[in-house]
Write an enzyme that holds these catalytic residues in place. Structure first.
Site, PDB file in Angstrom:
ATOM      1  N   TYR A  42      40.646  32.121  35.035  1.00 19.43           N
ATOM      2  CA  TYR A  42      40.897  31.824  36.418  1.00 19.43           C
ATOM      3  C   TYR A  42      39.863  32.187  37.447  1.00 19.43           C
ATOM      4  O   TYR A  42      38.968  32.954  36.916  1.00 19.43           O
ATOM      5  CB  TYR A  42      42.008  32.676  36.688  1.00 19.43           C
ATOM      6  CG  TYR A  42      43.431  32.391  35.811  1.00 19.43           C
ATOM      7  CD1 TYR A  42      43.719  31.297  35.500  1.00 19.43           C
ATOM      8  CD2 TYR A  42      44.271  33.351  35.393  1.00 19.43           C
ATOM      9  CE1 TYR A  42      44.759  30.749  34.605  1.00 19.43           C
ATOM     10  CE2 TYR A  42      45.352  32.911  34.605  1.00 19.43           C
ATOM     11  CZ  TYR A  42      45.692  31.681  34.289  1.00 19.43           C
ATOM     12  OH  TYR A  42      46.848  31.360  33.366  1.00 19.43           O
ATOM     13  N   SER A  43      40.025  31.720  38.658  1.00 19.55           N
ATOM     14  CA  SER A  43      38.900  32.176  39.903  1.00 19.55           C
ATOM     15  C   SER A  43      38.664  33.847  39.600  1.00 19.55           C
ATOM     16  O   SER A  43      37.745  34.204  39.924  1.00 19.55           O
ATOM     17  CB  SER A  43      39.295  31.700  41.242  1.00 19.55           C
ATOM     18  OG  SER A  43      40.425  32.252  41.660  1.00 19.55           O
ATOM     19  N   GLU A  44      40.011  34.512  39.890  1.00 15.02           N
ATOM     20  CA  GLU A  44      39.920  36.097  39.701  1.00 15.02           C
ATOM     21  C   GLU A  44      41.154  36.232  38.856  1.00 15.02           C
ATOM     22  O   GLU A  44      42.204  35.802  38.906  1.00 15.02           O
ATOM     23  CB  GLU A  44      39.947  36.643  41.116  1.00 15.02           C
ATOM     24  CG  GLU A  44      38.723  36.913  41.624  1.00 15.02           C
ATOM     25  CD  GLU A  44      38.451  36.057  42.985  1.00 15.02           C
ATOM     26  OE1 GLU A  44      37.503  35.803  43.512  1.00 15.02           O
ATOM     27  OE2 GLU A  44      39.370  34.988  42.821  1.00 15.02           O
ATOM     28  N   SER A  45      41.080  37.636  38.125  1.00 21.26           N
ATOM     29  CA  SER A  45      42.074  38.368  37.670  1.00 21.26           C
ATOM     30  C   SER A  45      41.943  39.843  38.229  1.00 21.26           C
ATOM     31  O   SER A  45      40.984  40.267  38.674  1.00 21.26           O
ATOM     32  CB  SER A  45      41.876  38.358  36.094  1.00 21.26           C
ATOM     33  OG  SER A  45      42.173  36.989  35.752  1.00 21.26           O
TER      34      SER A  45
END
Length: 266
Positions: A42-45
């Site tokens: 994902y783009s961020e976690s």
């Protein structure tokens, strides 16, 4: 340790921006967090240790991420109930209120914007493959900040916004050199509405589906230039097939910017 998956800024799992969420990351090192984020893709976690919240893209740690903050707050709200959760991030303290419907509102660190250097703008437009004639003269390019730095560039047509085809290595190198996290590309759809897209090559992602940090920074941009209402609605992710809605609220006398959105478990 449980790795949760939420989509922020949507009530539909097929919309919004997915994020990984680890609510008890006390046993993880930074390298292990990065490995989990890379595996999720994902783009961020987000990784929560006590009240400290850290964010990782598949390539690196980032100082602040709005959609992963909303996802974390929604996850806590489901488990602990409505209320305000205060997170210590690398950018500063960020309170998030979750209402009885599970909708989260974060308040960014003090937000601001500054003029962009003309050379930087030329390099940015070249990397985006945009021409200056395609810019909206009513929305001048600037650098905005609300925990992370984002250039704001406004298109004068929805078609220009739709045709995203940037030079990935060139834009990535420029953003890394300047310390920019994403690029906030916008098109004004009405007095209080914008369509938004966010290239994110420094995170190993071509485009971010819904960007809370950039939304907060964009709020500061509008406030500084006197161009926005107290509440502005952003639509993002439509061009990617993952539509999301972000509500940006500017409160008189408050240095931070509020960003509100839903969240749903994947």
């Amino acid at each position: 340790m449980e790795i949760l998956r939420y989509a922020a800024f949507s009530t539909d799992p097929a919309g919004g921006n997915p994020a990984g969420v680890v609510l008890d990351a006390a046993g993880l090192t930074g390298d292990e967090m990065l490995a989990i984020a890379a595996d999720l893709g994902y783009s961020e976690s987000a990784f929560l240790t006590g009240d400290r919240l850290r964010y990782f893209s598949p390539l690196a740690e980032v100082p602040f991420c709005g959609h992963a903050t909303v996802a974390t707050a929604v996850a806590l709200g489901e488990r602990r109930g409505a209320g305000t959760y205060v997170f210590r991030t690398n950018a500063g303290e960020v309170p998030v209120t979750v209402d009885e419907h599970g909708r989260a509102t974060l308040t960014s660190v003090p937000a601001s914007s500054t003029e962009i250097d003309d050379k930087d703008l030329t390099e940015l437009l070249t990397a985006l493959r945009w021409d200056r004639a395609e810019l909206d003269p009513a929305l001048p390019p600037r650098i905005a900040y609300a925990g992370a730095y984002h250039p704001v560039v406004a298109a004068n047509s929805r078609r220009r916004l739709a045709e995203l085809d940037y030079d990935v290595p060139v834009l990535k190198a420029l953003m890394e050199d300047r310390g920019w996290t994403t690029v906030q590309l916008v098109f004004r759809t009405g007095p209080a509405g914008f369509d938004v897209r966010n290239p994110f090559p420094v995170g190993g992602i071509y485009e971010d589906p819904a960007t809370g940090a950039a939304a907060a920074a964009f709020g500061a941009y509008l406030r500084d230039l006197g161009l926005g209402d107290d509440t502005v609605e952003l639509s993002q992710g439509t061009d990617m097939g993952r539509p999301g809605k972000l509500t940006v609220t500017l409160t008189p006398g408050e240095a931070g910017v509020k960003v509100t959105g839903d969240g749903v478990r994947l």
